[in-house]
Design an enzyme around this catalytic site. Sequence first.
Site, PDB file in Angstrom:
ATOM      1  N   ASP A 226     -16.965  65.967  97.088  1.00 11.41           N
ATOM      2  CA  ASP A 226     -17.058  64.606  96.350  1.00 11.41           C
ATOM      3  C   ASP A 226     -16.692  64.099  94.943  1.00 11.41           C
ATOM      4  OD1 ASP A 226     -19.240  65.842  96.688  1.00 11.41           O
ATOM      5  OD2 ASP A 226     -21.000  64.402  96.795  1.00 11.41           O
ATOM      6  N   ASP A 250      -5.994  66.906 102.120  1.00 12.73           N
ATOM      7  CA  ASP A 250      -4.871  65.557 102.358  1.00 12.73           C
ATOM      8  C   ASP A 250      -5.940  64.716 101.580  1.00 12.73           C
ATOM      9  OD1 ASP A 250      -3.300  63.697 104.268  1.00 12.73           O
ATOM     10  OD2 ASP A 250      -5.343  63.763 105.590  1.00 12.73           O
TER      11      ASP A 250
HETATM   12  C1  IPM Z   1       0.140  64.392 104.493  1.00 14.96           C
HETATM   13  C2  IPM Z   1       0.250  63.282 105.802  1.00 14.96           C
HETATM   14  C3  IPM Z   1      -0.448  63.874 107.021  1.00 14.96           C
HETATM   15  C4  IPM Z   1      -1.975  65.071 107.196  1.00 14.96           C
HETATM   16  C5  IPM Z   1      -0.564  62.882 108.694  1.00 14.96           C
HETATM   17  C6  IPM Z   1       1.350  62.128 108.889  1.00 14.96           C
HETATM   18  C7  IPM Z   1      -0.919  64.232 109.603  1.00 14.96           C
HETATM   19  O1  IPM Z   1      -1.149  62.396 105.820  1.00 14.96           O
HETATM   20  O2  IPM Z   1       0.791  65.028 104.893  1.00 14.96           O
HETATM   21  O3  IPM Z   1      -0.477  64.009 104.078  1.00 14.96           O
HETATM   22  O4  IPM Z   1      -2.688  64.585 106.977  1.00 14.96           O
HETATM   23  O5  IPM Z   1      -0.708  66.620 106.942  1.00 14.96           O
HETATM   24 MN    MN Z   2      -1.753  62.512 103.772  1.00 17.46          MN
END
Ligand code: IPM
Ligand code: MN
Length: 363
Positions: A226, A250
């Site tokens: 965070d 992500d």
């Molecule tokens: C990324 C994308 C992917 C992920 C999705 C499309 C599954 O958001 O490459 O960051 O979450 O890894």
């Molecule tokens: Mn992503």
Amino acid sequence: MVTEMKYKIALVPGDGIGPEITGAAVEALKAVADRFGCEFEFNTYLAGGCALDEYGVPLPQETIDGCLASDSVLLGAVGGPKWDDVPNNMRPEKALLGLRKELGLYTNLRPASIQPALAEACVLRPDIAAKGFDLMIVRELTGGIYFGERGRNEAGDAAYDTEAYSVMEIERVARRAFETARKRKSHVTSVDKANVLETSRLWRETVHRLGASEYPDVRLDDMYVDNAAMQIIRDPSFFDVLVTSNMFGDILSDEASQVTGSIGLLASASLGDSSRGLYEPIHGSAPDIAGKDIANPIAAILSAAMMLRYSFDLAKEADAIEKAVANVLADGLRTADIKAPGQEDWIKGSEMKAAILEKLRKN
Ligand code: IPM
Ligand code: MN
């Protein structure tokens, strides 16, 4: 000098703007081949929504085999509204997750920096942007909650997803982060939620043990996720390399890329133990602008440069691509996604590509 350098590249254009931008990257690679005397062989495979339409599955075995038989993989993007209602295990995203797993690509490198020529696109307060930043998110890519056990109870009114990490999984991605940092500013920030999660406590312990025993020369600190989300906006210049779990990475990498103001410029590399990697732009398939020649090809072209650098060890060839891109930006050329507010003279994707190719051939 006779050099024999031939590399086999699997092209996975995917959906939406994927085919147009990977097409541009292929042309950039061909220009590199002409100029430096290396040779690339391209083979195209389907994955994502287009594969679902053609083969009935998002990731055909033929695509997996083709990628495994290649020296590296260049991917566009997958997904689109057309496939929003397909069953979960048929979603185009499954192709991406499946490829990462099948190719053993447990590390994802996502750089985000302010390009000097584009400082005005940065969304940060000018005094913060003026300090500049250049950070690399090292995201774990084949473990954690993305691949943990999940399910629902019988009534369907409760569900769970599991975050699980082993020392082995943490060590191998942390090692990549330390190695990456050594080539940069030798600073690793390990991002976790160790005040709450047991996996994060194991993460922290493991990263510190590895750091102390093998990378004492690299500065290592920890940050809760965070707080990291906040610091990326408050003072991104603090960071060099961030290493974190699949889901935290992500989220933070989308944030970091957007902060640069130019997500259309950002490339990424997914790597495992072999030199075979998967390279793709950070942006998605943008189905709304597909086929309109608006998409910025730069992220895909820079992904090709990352491939040259990380998988083929072709540093001067990669430099040439990066320089060509920096030069067209310095010339003031802008596609729609990176134009200044109110700027009218933006160019099409194909024009951007042509400008880069011209620099690449001349330099
Ligand atoms: C990324 C994308 C992917 C992920 C999705 C499309 C599954 O958001 O490459 O960051 O979450 O890894
Ligand atoms: Mn992503």
